[in-house]
Design an enzyme around this catalytic site. Structure first.
Site, short mmCIF file in Angstrom:
data_model
loop_
_atom_site.label_atom_id
_atom_site.label_comp_id
_atom_site.label_asym_id
_atom_site.label_seq_id
_atom_site.Cartn_x
_atom_site.Cartn_y
_atom_site.Cartn_z
N LYS A 126 0.86 -1.19 0.00
CA LYS A 126 0.00 0.00 0.00
C LYS A 126 0.89 1.24 0.00
O LYS A 126 1.71 1.42 0.91
CB LYS A 126 -0.91 0.00 1.24
CG LYS A 126 -1.61 1.34 1.51
CD LYS A 126 -2.50 1.30 2.76
CE LYS A 126 -3.07 2.68 3.10
NZ LYS A 126 -3.92 2.68 4.31
N ASP B 142 -2.69 10.27 3.55
CA ASP B 142 -4.07 9.85 3.76
C ASP B 142 -4.80 10.89 4.61
O ASP B 142 -4.70 10.89 5.84
CB ASP B 142 -4.09 8.47 4.45
CG ASP B 142 -5.51 7.96 4.68
OD1 ASP B 142 -6.45 8.54 4.12
OD2 ASP B 142 -5.65 6.95 5.41
N LYS C 98 -10.19 12.76 8.21
CA LYS C 98 -9.62 12.39 9.51
C LYS C 98 -9.61 13.59 10.44
O LYS C 98 -9.53 14.73 9.97
CB LYS C 98 -8.17 11.93 9.32
CG LYS C 98 -8.02 10.55 8.72
CD LYS C 98 -6.55 10.13 8.72
CE LYS C 98 -6.40 8.75 8.11
NZ LYS C 98 -7.03 7.70 8.91
N GLU D 18 -9.32 3.47 2.47
CA GLU D 18 -8.86 3.56 1.09
C GLU D 18 -7.77 2.56 0.75
O GLU D 18 -7.62 2.17 -0.41
CB GLU D 18 -8.36 4.99 0.81
CG GLU D 18 -6.90 5.28 1.20
CD GLU D 18 -6.62 5.16 2.68
OE1 GLU D 18 -7.58 5.19 3.48
OE2 GLU D 18 -5.43 5.03 3.06
N ARG E 14 -7.43 -0.59 1.34
CA ARG E 14 -7.95 -1.86 0.80
C ARG E 14 -8.40 -1.71 -0.65
O ARG E 14 -8.36 -2.65 -1.42
CB ARG E 14 -9.07 -2.38 1.73
CG ARG E 14 -10.27 -1.50 1.82
CD ARG E 14 -11.13 -1.80 3.06
NE ARG E 14 -10.54 -1.26 4.30
CZ ARG E 14 -11.10 -1.41 5.51
NH1 ARG E 14 -12.22 -2.09 5.64
NH2 ARG E 14 -10.51 -0.91 6.57
N1 BES Z 1 -4.05 4.67 7.00
C1 BES Z 1 -5.14 4.36 7.87
C2 BES Z 1 -4.75 3.41 9.00
C3 BES Z 1 -3.74 3.91 9.98
C4 BES Z 1 -4.12 4.47 11.17
C5 BES Z 1 -2.38 3.76 9.72
C6 BES Z 1 -3.17 4.90 12.08
C7 BES Z 1 -1.45 4.20 10.64
C8 BES Z 1 -1.84 4.76 11.81
C9 BES Z 1 -6.28 3.74 7.06
O1 BES Z 1 -6.37 4.16 5.76
C10 BES Z 1 -7.54 4.12 7.74
O2 BES Z 1 -7.83 5.27 7.77
N2 BES Z 1 -8.25 3.14 8.29
C11 BES Z 1 -9.45 3.40 8.96
C12 BES Z 1 -10.45 2.36 8.53
C13 BES Z 1 -11.86 2.64 8.97
C14 BES Z 1 -12.39 3.86 8.26
C15 BES Z 1 -12.73 1.44 8.66
C16 BES Z 1 -9.18 3.30 10.46
O3 BES Z 1 -8.34 2.50 10.86
O4 BES Z 1 -9.76 4.08 11.19
ZN ZN Z 2 -4.66 4.81 4.87
MN MN Z 3 -7.51 5.92 5.57
#
Ligand code: BES
Ligand code: ZN
Ligand code: MN
Length: 502
Positions: free
Chosen positions: A266, A271, A278, A350, A352
């Site tokens: 990935k 992000d 976020k 995103e 996935r």
């Molecule tokens: N890049 C994030 C996951 C992440 C969080 C990586 C903290 C490193 C540190 C990923 O894209 C994400 O935002 N995941 C969400 C998924 C949810 C919306 C189902 C998450 O983990 O909150």
């Molecule tokens: Zn991400």
């Molecule tokens: Mn994300």
């Protein structure tokens, strides 16, 4: 990056540099082959300093009469557990951190119980290199001697000599270790780099430099991905003015007809979460959301650097998840390259979507022995495992076992979590085949893995969720950097132990 010491190998009793490092065992005992005067000095100082030779404990003696060097550093190695590959990295890292300011450091690689193997001596050297890594590219004033307790970047030794029983053998072993350390540091560099400097296009250009190492690099742009119908990946990218890239790396170290192994990463260069934006706190850390791809790039660099006898494919999906009038909306439905339709209920899930197309493309084009993907995929994996283990998900028990064993050996540990029909049901779509989130917070890392599994088409596959280990994990003896380079040593070990032709 800070200038790293030059690594040399010498005979055991060659004259030492400004600092002599010796290794101690149980009770603080040091090898009997060392000069009597030196041994007496250590025997006298150890009880005063309560030094008992415990693993990574140190005893630092300044200007001791018994040795020519300005300083004598004794590093403990005694522990109940047998020493692992990682323990030698820690040893090298500790030695480097405690010999700040010296120009020439010599580590005498000998234990009271006997010799240190050439491989382990090479790991001590690699540990020192990894410890010395510092991402100081954007500091206009470099760190100076003694400014910061833990920072050794400003005053590393110019030469680190490993005094060993068999210098030739250790030098040969170091070639491999150096390649893996270089790959790890490349991964760290890429993750530490901010997103304004490293967009998908710039990142792809950096990867193209690997051609110098004999890696074939192919870069797909937006129009090529459109032609391939990679709409899951493209949907993530559409909110950013910076176009996406899919980079395919190939290292052909084995016979042409040998089926390749494949690694997929990935590479979300930043992000924001997209329209499902976020919160502001710590959002800067999302410059590291390409940690999975960086591990793949670093691994390919390591395999090529040590001329591994394997055919390996590395594929990285590089996009920016940004917010814009053209960004993908919650509720949008996209059709992935595989034909599966996806309801994008949360634009922050995103990674996935990017991996869906990268994984499908990988198995479709290369028919690999297995695919391992790496991704900073979910915050939930940090809730589950903290910063010390990556999450492992797999449809193949043998591959999972091998990854777990490689994790133990390398110190880049993984912990397997379940997949199953019950979890798969949680991503069934209302308006499309599947949705990109599960039910609320429950099993968040598992439903993400379940989503990926929809795109691997029965190929033996493992997914490593490295959100907790790729960056921001506590520093250790051989890593002081925000980005750890996690995954390079783990997967290099996996390949070396099981997938190389002889
Ligand atoms: N890049 C994030 C996951 C992440 C969080 C990586 C903290 C490193 C540190 C990923 O894209 C994400 O935002 N995941 C969400 C998924 C949810 C919306 C189902 C998450 O983990 O909150
Ligand atoms: Zn991400
Ligand atoms: Mn994300």
């Amino acid at each position: 990056m800070a200038t790293l010491p030059k690594i040399e190998f010498s005979a055991l009793d060659a004259p030492a540099g400004d600092v002599l490092v010796v290794l101690a065992g149980e009770g603080g005992s040091i090898p009997e082959s060392l000069p009597a005067a030196l041994r007496e000095t250590v025997a006298k100082a150890a009880p005063i300093a309560k030094f008992k030779g415990k693993s990574l404990a140190t005893l630092d003696l300044i200007a001791p009469a018994a040795v020519e060097a300005d300083r004598l550093l004794v590093v403990g190695t005694h522990s109940k557990e047998p020493a692992s590959e990682e323990d030698f990295l820690k040893l090298g890292g500790t030695a480097l951190s405690k010999t700040k300011g010296a120009a020439r450091v010599t580590i005498r690689c000998e234990l009271p119980g006997g010799a240190v193997s050439p491989e382990d001596a090479a790991r001590i050297a690699a540990g020192a290199l990894l410890r010395g890594y510092d991402f100081d590219l954007y500091k206009t004033k470099k760190a100076k001697s003694g400014e910061e307790e833990e920072d050794v970047s400003g005053d590393q030794p110019s030469t680190l000599t490993l005094a060993v029983a068999d210098p030739e053998a250790a030098r040969a072993a170091f070639e491999r270790e150096e390649a893996v350390a270089t790959g790890t540091m490349l991964a760290r560099d890429l993750v530490n780099e901010p997103a304004n400097i490293l967009g998908p296009v710039e990142y792809a250009e950096r990867i193209q430099e690997l051609a110098k190492q004999g890696i074939d690099v192919e870069v797909l742009g937006e129009s090529e991905m459109k032609a391939l119908k990679m709409n899951a990946l493209l949907g993530v990218s559409q909110g950013s003015p910076r176009p996406p890239r899919l980079v395919i790396m190939r290292w052909n170290g084995a016979a042409d007809d040998e089926q390749p192994v494949a690694f997929v990463g990935k590479g979300v260069v930043f992000d924001t979460g997209g329209i499902s934006i976020k919160p502001a706190g710590s959002m800067d850390e999302m410059k590291g959301d390409m940690g999975g791809s960086a591990a793949v790039v670093g691994l390919m660099r390591a395999l090529a650097g040590r001329k591994a006898k394997v055919n390996a494919i590395g594929i990285v999906g590089l996009v920016e998840n940004a917010v814009d009038g053209n960004a993908q909306r919650p509720g949008d439905i996209v059709t992935a390259m595989s034909g599966t339709t996806i309801e994008v209920l949360n634009t922050d899930a995103e990674g996935r979507l990017v991996l869906a197309d990268a994984l499908w493309y990988c198995q479709d084009r290369f028919k690999p022995k297995f695919m391992v993907n790496l991704a900073t995929l979910t915050g939930a994996i940090i809730v589950a495992l903290g910063n010390h283990y990556a999450g492992l998900f797999s449809n193949d028990d043998a591959l999972a076992e091998r990854l777990s064993a490689a994790g133990k050996a390398s110190g880049e540990k993984v912990w397997r979590l379940p997949l199953g029909r019950e979890y798969d049901k949680m991503i069934e779509g209302k308006f499309a085949d599947i949705k990109n989130i599960g039910g609320g917070r429950a099993g968040g890392s598992i439903t993400a893995a379940q989503f990926l599994q929809r795109f691997v088409n029965d190929v033996p596959w493992a997914h490593l969720d490295i959100a907790g280990t790729a960056m921001g994990s506590p520093s250790n003896e051989y890593n002081q950097s925000w980005a750890s380079g996690f995954g390079v040593r783990l997967l290099d070990r996996l390949v070396a132990d099981h997938y190389q032709s002889t």
